[in-house]
Scaffold this motif. Structure first.
Motif, PDB file in Angstrom:
ATOM      1  N   ARG A   1      19.392 -18.004  10.022  1.00  9.89           N
ATOM      2  CA  ARG A   1      20.554 -17.685   8.938  1.00  9.89           C
ATOM      3  C   ARG A   1      21.223 -16.286   9.283  1.00  9.89           C
ATOM      4  NH1 ARG A   1      21.893 -23.243   7.997  1.00  9.89           N
ATOM      5  NH2 ARG A   1      19.905 -24.482   8.244  1.00  9.89           N
ATOM      6  N   ASP A   2      22.219 -16.326   9.143  1.00  8.57           N
ATOM      7  CA  ASP A   2      23.486 -15.435   9.305  1.00  8.57           C
ATOM      8  C   ASP A   2      24.477 -15.202   8.391  1.00  8.57           C
ATOM      9  OD1 ASP A   2      21.436 -13.497  10.420  1.00  8.57           O
ATOM     10  OD2 ASP A   2      22.136 -14.636  12.193  1.00  8.57           O
TER      11      ASP A   2
ATOM     12  N   LEU B   1      15.359 -14.999   8.020  1.00  9.60           N
ATOM     13  CA  LEU B   1      15.825 -14.631   8.603  1.00  9.60           C
ATOM     14  C   LEU B   1      16.080 -14.668  10.426  1.00  9.60           C
ATOM     15  CD1 LEU B   1      17.691 -10.926   6.850  1.00  9.60           C
ATOM     16  CD2 LEU B   1      18.363 -13.956   6.444  1.00  9.60           C
TER      17      LEU B   1
END
Length: 259
Positions: free
Chosen positions: A151-152, A146
């Motif tokens: 990537r959120d 992450l």
């Protein structure tokens, strides 16, 4: 007692600026959210001996670094929380080890076979269990991916966008390393803590009386009074941290930490 001492040590390392100086040296002048996230991730591996100490040290130290880089405090909290306990759960030297070995020892005693309880060192079972701690391994991999991929989604994505917007509109933030601070103020006490625990467990478990092999090392670590060793090592590291802080500030002429 150990938790009390560890909390005090964590606060000393925060107040003397040692952890902040260590973070500043690792981050340099970078303003990359990815590098700030990776810094929090790998500092979690550095403070492997206690989950609570990990959260106190890494979270408080990396907060100004995260603010400067535009990494949201929400994501910093996620990284810190998701590395502290999993790393401590994998470390062969942590506050959990003494408790885990006591549970294993009691489980062997509950079999009703005294010979089994005496023949098998709890530390050996602890080592054998590490590959099967899937939660720890998978969560640490997930956090790394992450942070690396950036990537959120959902509320975390909103928090990250808000943090980037604040960074663009507000003046630059320092890393929090006070004048007169030095990374050695944190590294030396932490090194003494780790070496003290390893050495104390080895000596306390009768390691000096046996030929030095890995099997005998594991046996010695498993037979030592781990709770007492952790308390003594943490007390020694705390006293050393206080002494180094006083000596370094007197030599550098730095102002005292605020109350």
């Amino acid at each position: 007692v150990f938790t009390l001492l560890m909390g005090g040590l964590a606060e000393v390392l925060n107040r003397n600026g040692g952890m902040a100086a260590l973070a500043a040296r690792a981050m340099g002048r970078s303003r990359s959210p990815r590098r700030a996230g990776l810094g929090a991730y790998f500092m979690g591996w550095l403070v492997f001996f206690d989950g609570l100490a990990n959260a106190m040290l890494v979270g408080k130290t990396l907060r100004p670094v995260a603010d400067r880089a535009g990494l949201s405090r929400e994501k910093l909290a996620f990284i810190v929380d998701s590395t502290s306990a999993p790393i401590a759960g994998l470390a062969l030297l942590s506050t959990w080890v003494a408790y885990e070995m006591s549970v294993i020892r009691q489980g062997l005693a509950n079999t009703g076979d005294p010979a089994l309880a005496d023949a098998v060192a709890p530390f050996s079972w602890l080592v054998l269990s590490l590959p099967f701690r899937f939660y720890n391994w998978f969560l640490l991999l997930l956090v790394f991916l992450l942070v690396w991929l950036g990537r959120d989604w959902g509320p975390m994505l909103a928090a990250e966008r808000a943090s980037r917007a604040r960074r663009r509109s507000e003046p630059a933030v320092t890393t929090g390393a006070a004048p007169g601070s030095h990374a050695a103020l944190a590294l030396v006490p932490l090194a003494v803590l780790v070496l003290g625990v390893f050495g104390g467990l080895y000596v306390g478990g009768g390691g000096l009386e046996l030929p030095f092999t890995f099997a005998n090392l594991v046996q010695a670590l498993g037979k030592a009074d781990a709770a007492a060793v952790f308390v003594i090592a943490t007390a020694a590291a705390s006293l050393l941290a206080l002494g180094l802080t006083a000596g370094f500030r007197r030599t550098a002429g730095a102002p005292a930490a605020p109350e």
